[in-house]
Motif scaffolding. Structure first.
Motif, PDB file in Angstrom:
ATOM      1  N   CYS A 306      -5.403 129.395  14.546  1.00 16.29           N
ATOM      2  CA  CYS A 306      -5.921 128.862  13.279  1.00 16.29           C
ATOM      3  C   CYS A 306      -6.794 127.639  13.573  1.00 16.29           C
ATOM      4  O   CYS A 306      -6.603 126.966  14.585  1.00 16.29           O
ATOM      5  N   GLY A 307      -7.681 127.334  12.649  1.00 15.39           N
ATOM      6  CA  GLY A 307      -8.450 126.081  12.684  1.00 15.39           C
ATOM      7  C   GLY A 307      -9.219 125.905  13.981  1.00 15.39           C
ATOM      8  O   GLY A 307      -9.855 126.826  14.509  1.00 15.39           O
ATOM      9  N   SER A 309      -8.141 125.609  16.932  1.00 13.41           N
ATOM     10  CA  SER A 309      -7.649 126.460  18.022  1.00 13.41           C
ATOM     11  C   SER A 309      -8.328 127.831  17.981  1.00 13.41           C
ATOM     12  O   SER A 309      -8.554 128.457  19.019  1.00 13.41           O
ATOM     13  N   SER A 353      -2.283 127.170  20.071  1.00 11.38           N
ATOM     14  CA  SER A 353      -1.825 126.228  19.040  1.00 11.38           C
ATOM     15  C   SER A 353      -1.552 124.867  19.673  1.00 11.38           C
ATOM     16  O   SER A 353      -0.753 124.771  20.593  1.00 11.38           O
ATOM     17  N   GLN A 354      -2.215 123.850  19.175  1.00  5.39           N
ATOM     18  CA  GLN A 354      -1.938 122.497  19.658  1.00  5.39           C
ATOM     19  C   GLN A 354      -0.478 122.162  19.405  1.00  5.39           C
ATOM     20  O   GLN A 354       0.246 121.787  20.318  1.00  5.39           O
ATOM     21  N   THR A 358       2.431 126.172  14.198  1.00  4.09           N
ATOM     22  CA  THR A 358       1.686 126.709  13.057  1.00  4.09           C
ATOM     23  C   THR A 358       2.333 128.021  12.580  1.00  4.09           C
ATOM     24  O   THR A 358       2.453 128.986  13.345  1.00  4.09           O
ATOM     25  N   GLN A 413      -7.773 123.259  25.470  1.00  4.58           N
ATOM     26  CA  GLN A 413      -7.566 124.699  25.223  1.00  4.58           C
ATOM     27  C   GLN A 413      -8.695 125.502  25.869  1.00  4.58           C
ATOM     28  O   GLN A 413      -8.455 126.541  26.501  1.00  4.58           O
ATOM     29  N   LYS A 609      -1.440 117.762  10.204  1.00  2.18           N
ATOM     30  CA  LYS A 609      -1.694 118.128  11.593  1.00  2.18           C
ATOM     31  C   LYS A 609      -0.933 119.381  11.998  1.00  2.18           C
ATOM     32  O   LYS A 609      -1.389 120.173  12.800  1.00  2.18           O
ATOM     33  N   VAL A 611       0.852 122.646  10.633  1.00  2.45           N
ATOM     34  CA  VAL A 611       0.918 123.412   9.385  1.00  2.45           C
ATOM     35  C   VAL A 611       2.057 124.430   9.463  1.00  2.45           C
ATOM     36  O   VAL A 611       1.867 125.565   9.875  1.00  2.45           O
TER      37      VAL A 611
HETATM   38  C1  G6P Z   1      -4.344 122.170  11.071  1.00  3.66           C
HETATM   39  C2  G6P Z   1      -4.942 120.995  11.811  1.00  3.66           C
HETATM   40  C3  G6P Z   1      -6.080 121.485  12.709  1.00  3.66           C
HETATM   41  C4  G6P Z   1      -5.582 122.565  13.640  1.00  3.66           C
HETATM   42  C5  G6P Z   1      -4.920 123.719  12.881  1.00  3.66           C
HETATM   43  C6  G6P Z   1      -4.195 124.660  13.827  1.00  3.66           C
HETATM   44  O1  G6P Z   1      -5.252 122.662  10.145  1.00  3.66           O
HETATM   45  O2  G6P Z   1      -5.420 120.016  10.896  1.00  3.66           O
HETATM   46  O3  G6P Z   1      -6.568 120.385  13.469  1.00  3.66           O
HETATM   47  O4  G6P Z   1      -6.655 123.065  14.378  1.00  3.66           O
HETATM   48  O5  G6P Z   1      -3.933 123.204  11.976  1.00  3.66           O
HETATM   49  O6  G6P Z   1      -3.146 123.954  14.415  1.00  3.66           O
HETATM   50  P1  G6P Z   1      -2.486 124.317  15.814  1.00  3.66           P
HETATM   51  O7  G6P Z   1      -1.433 123.263  15.997  1.00  3.66           O
HETATM   52  O8  G6P Z   1      -1.904 125.684  15.671  1.00  3.66           O
HETATM   53  O9  G6P Z   1      -3.542 124.241  16.840  1.00  3.66           O
END
Ligand code: G6P
Length: 614
Positions: A306-307, A309, A353-354, A358, A413, A609, A611
């Motif tokens: 997502c996002g 990533s 995923s950071q 998520t 990443q 940050k 989700v």
């Molecule tokens: C949220 C954050 C983004 C991030 C996304 C995915 O929307 O604000 O910065 O890229 O989630 O998060 P993840 O932890 O899965 O990389």
């Protein structure tokens, strides 16, 4: 998506909880609250709309006594952000208090049932239903709090990390999780609990990551006890934290985001350490080596994220198809999991995923796993849910990323995915040894080259002021730099609230060109490689319509530089590595525009940050 924190021990709980909430504020910040049991056995709850600082102001003249407490910072799902909907929530009798991160999907059915038993509700939240259900279960079955929580949770559909206080038992906290993160810190005669380890690190480095469907009982002067929802006793597995306190400070930078942008030369070195060997002649990724056959025999690679990533995943698609000659699909996790995708046993699914938490990405992995695919994850937070459910993976090791807009996690990443693409390509024989060696050597130079890009920060800050008038931006790129254009646009949207679109440069003529006028800033990522000549033509089309061009070009470029209103240079590198350099000016541009506009850079409105809701 909401942060939870708790403390039980000999110290005053309130300062520990407030400090913990500040550390977790990146998870949500529309309201905050705290519950404490004081020495007279009173259960006090204080809540405020807004950030944790508002809660502190509200509680300044209140009784914040007590050595046991729980606290919460919220990102609203059910019910608008206001004081009533803020956590903690009391039960009907006001004997119990709960904090919750997640979503209770069947809250309405549960609520109707509880109302028939005479329960009334003060808030619009799903969480209040949970605390009432626990109280109802406790009273109707005469169970103790832990068993009542366990039994109540067996009726719940959804995701949660919760902590519950009972004013009749000031010596214990019960907590549980399913789908949302929960970590316990074990101190000397004291326990901490939190959504991640950041509120815990300054008190202890001994932690227990609570698993899904586990209930934990933290009783003063006793060992922690863990039992699953299906009543299996578990022995807590104590791990050592690697986090340090200085990683959680701004260290002189005005914002975490700027600090994290500047950290990238070091974080990428950390990401490569032990993987790219010192003479830059080989890459050894243990997650690849241990599962070599799965990667080499994969008929397809599916990347889900997502996002930001997801943007890293798109860049990886270019690299994996080029070097490993394997078909790659890149999927938004939220779409993938619901669209009945075809997943085969010989597919490799890479989740990025950071946070590693998520919800959509976690669910996408679980779906792919149930179909027999091999799951490899690329995560930053060690011990998070996604790496734990994956078959194998690779940590990015960039340390905590606190600014809500992702920067250093993104570049790490891309590095991890590029290393993986090179490993597969080399082992499959789909790339030559010379090409492999050349790219590995170039990869090793990237941290120094990023330093050179960062050297232009002042110039970017200066011309960023020119663009704060803009309502819209277009970002263009091609090939490896098309995802960078999307990432640049996302950064600007997230933190400056300016609408921005990232587009493949050649597609501009099929629509966005209609938007171009002298009011419209167009950021063009145009390093000298691949389709450079084509992008020169695209810039001419923009200039012919009086658009204002900010270009990212290779050092020594004269052609695009002459056409652009502003040009930022990046050092020459291999095409597949250009995103690691070209994204840096876009991060800085978004940052400076947001600062000049007076926006809350580290905690932009409505975002979170991590989700952990769908
Ligand atoms: C949220 C954050 C983004 C991030 C996304 C995915 O929307 O604000 O910065 O890229 O989630 O998060 P993840 O932890 O899965 O990389």
């Amino acid at each position: 998506m909401c942060g939870i924190v708790g403390y039980i021990g000999k110290r005053k709980a309130y300062p520990i909880l407030i400090k913990g909430l500040h550390r977790l504020e990146y998870r949500g910040y529309d309201s905050a609250g705290v519950a404490l049991i004081n020495s007279q056995g009173q259960l006090n709850i204080y809540k405020a709309k807004g950030k944790v600082a508002e809660l502190e102001a509200f509680a300044a003249d209140k009784d914040t006594d007590g050595c046991i407490g729980i606290a919460h910072t919220r990102w609203a799902t059910h019910g608008e952000p206001n004081q009533v909907n803020a956590h903690p929530h009391y039960s009907e009798s006001e004997e119990l208090a709960i904090i919750h991160n997640g979503i209770i999907e069947n809250y309405d059915v549960l609520k109707q049932g509880l109302m028939q038993h005479g329960y009334t509700f003060r808030s619009d939240t799903d969480t209040e239903v949970l605390v009432q259900l626990i109280e109802y279960t406790k009273r109707s079955t005469h169970l103790n709090l832990r068993d009542a929580v366990q039994q109540a949770l067996n009726q719940v559909v959804g995701a949660y990390a919760i902590a519950v206080l009972d004013k009749n038992n000031p010596d214990a906290i019960v907590a549980a999780r399913k789908g949302s993160p929960l970590v316990i810190g074990i101190g000397d005669g004291e326990f901490f609990l939190a959504s991640d380890a950041t509120p815990i690190v300054e008190y202890t480095d001994r932690v227990v990551y609570i698993g899904d469907e586990e209930v934990v009982w933290l009783q003063r002067d006793c060992d922690p006890e863990i039992v699953t929802l299906s009543n299996v006793q578990k022995t807590p597995e104590i791990k050592r934290l690697e986090l340090t306190l200085s990683q959680l400070e701004k260290c002189g930078y005005p914002h975490f985001m700027l600090k994290e942008i500047y950290e990238q030369p070091r974080t990428l070195t950390d990401s490569m350490r032990g993987r790219v060997n010192v003479d830059l002649s080989n890459i050894a990724l243990s997650g690849f080596i241990d599962n070599r056959e799965r990667f080499l025999s994969a008929k397809r690679i599916i990347i889900t994220a997502c996002g930001t990533s997801w943007h890293a995943g798109l860049i990886a698609m270019y690299a994996m198809e080029e070097f490993a000659r394997v078909p790659v699909e890149v999927e938004y996790s939220s779409e993938f999991r619901y669209r009945k995708p075809v997943i085969n046993k010989d597919d490799v699914v890479i989740a990025i995923s950071q946070s590693g938490e998520t919800a959509d990405t976690l669910a996408a992995i679980q779906l792919a796993k149930s179909k027999g695919a091999f799951i490899f994850s690329i995560c930053n937070v060690v011990g998070a849910s996604i790496p734990r459910v994956s078959d194998s993976g690779c940590y990015t090791h960039v340390g905590p990323e606190i600014g809500v807009a992702s920067t250093k996690a993104f570049t790490a990443q891309v590095v991890a995915l590029t290393m993986l693409a090179l490993c597969i390509g080399r082992e499959k024989g789909t790339m030559s040894r010379e090409q492999y060696l050349h790219i590995v050597r170039e990869l090793g130079q990237i941290p120094d080259k990023i330093e050179r890009v960062l050297g232009q920060n002042k110039r970017i800050a200066d011309f960023a002021k020119t663009f704060t008038y803009a309502q819209n931006f277009i970002y263009l790129g091609r090939g490896y730099n098309f995802p960078v254009a999307m990432e640049g646009a996302l950064k600007l949207k997230e933190i400056s609230y300016i609408h921005a679109e990232g587009y493949p440069a050649a597609e501009m003529k099929h629509g966005p060109i209609a938007l171009i006028s002298q009011e419209m800033p167009v950021v063009v990522v145009a390093p000298r490689c691949g389709t450079y000549d084509k992008i020169v033509s695209n810039i001419q089309e923009i200039k012919a319509r009086k658009g204002r061009v900010i270009a990212v070009v290779t050092e020594g470029d004269t052609q695009v530089t002459a056409m652009a209103d502003y040009a930022i240079t990046i050092p020459e590198t291999e095409e597949c590595l250009t995103p690691l350099l070209s994204v840096i000016p876009l991060q800085l541009l978004a940052y400076h525009i947001a600062v000049v506009k007076g926006c809350d850079v580290d905690q932009p409105r409505n975002l979170a940050k991590s989700v952990t809701v769908e």
